[in-house]
Design an enzyme around this catalytic site. Sequence first.
Site, mmCIF file in Angstrom:
data_model
loop_
_atom_site.group_PDB
_atom_site.id
_atom_site.type_symbol
_atom_site.label_atom_id
_atom_site.label_comp_id
_atom_site.label_asym_id
_atom_site.label_seq_id
_atom_site.Cartn_x
_atom_site.Cartn_y
_atom_site.Cartn_z
ATOM 1 N N LEU A 51 0.865 -1.177 0.000
ATOM 2 C CA LEU A 51 0.000 0.000 0.000
ATOM 3 C C LEU A 51 0.904 1.229 0.000
ATOM 4 O O LEU A 51 1.878 1.289 0.747
ATOM 5 C CB LEU A 51 -0.886 0.044 1.250
ATOM 6 C CG LEU A 51 -2.245 -0.641 1.219
ATOM 7 C CD1 LEU A 51 -2.928 -0.473 2.570
ATOM 8 C CD2 LEU A 51 -3.149 -0.122 0.113
ATOM 9 N N ASP A 52 0.581 2.221 -0.834
ATOM 10 C CA ASP A 52 1.355 3.462 -0.850
ATOM 11 C C ASP A 52 1.275 4.146 0.506
ATOM 12 O O ASP A 52 0.284 3.995 1.231
ATOM 13 C CB ASP A 52 0.810 4.416 -1.922
ATOM 14 C CG ASP A 52 1.083 3.920 -3.337
ATOM 15 O OD1 ASP A 52 2.055 3.165 -3.513
ATOM 16 O OD2 ASP A 52 0.330 4.293 -4.245
#
Length: 235
Positions: A51-52
């Site tokens: 996940l960013d």
Amino acid sequence: MLIEQDYKDGQIILIDKPLQWTSFQVVNKLRWLIRKNFKIKKIKVGHAGTLDPLATGLLIICTGKFTKRIQEFQGQVKEYTGTIRLGATTPSYDLETEINQTFPIGHISEAMIKECTSKFVGEIEQYPPVFSALKKDGKRLYEYARSGEEVAIAARKVRVDTFEITRIQLPEVDFRIVCSKGTYIRSLAHDFGKALNSGGHLSVLRRTKIGEFSVSDAVTPEVFENSLVAGIETL
């Protein structure tokens, strides 16, 4: 209550990743907590899908022998919710970089927005953001982008099963998306703005499901730490 051997045999830990944390930081934090609290030198810990930092939500963490299942979880269908901001683009397709172009949105109606979603359902081709961790010639794309180098990126086929608009308050549009592995929601936000003869970028992103796993069953790293310490103290 879980003991040291349980983590070595393999556990699936559902973490609700906080904003600004990298997925790598979450893995490091949990590995450190398990090693510290059980006084063990080495244990495998990994995550099943990055996940960013600007995204929140479900991160599947695997320990011990369950790290062998990471690919299995990575391949499962994902669900995301979030917000697309219309009328402007950024080089990274999200808020990591500053706005580089603005566009009119006066021509965009609610009907247009809802109708436009159909263009992005099914098997679609998309270009990954140049600000991404994908590798080309042994170098990550964001390294090219940050040094100002231009690089050709090939389109990839992905699958979007559901693209639902949940709120429209221009310039903001909220959505729920169910999609295959490898789908870049940032790219979809960028392409969605373009399809509306405007611009768009992702301003909020939250992963809510991976396969049968839901963020409603996840805990923050802080809650995991507190429960781990409390459990050991009762042993």
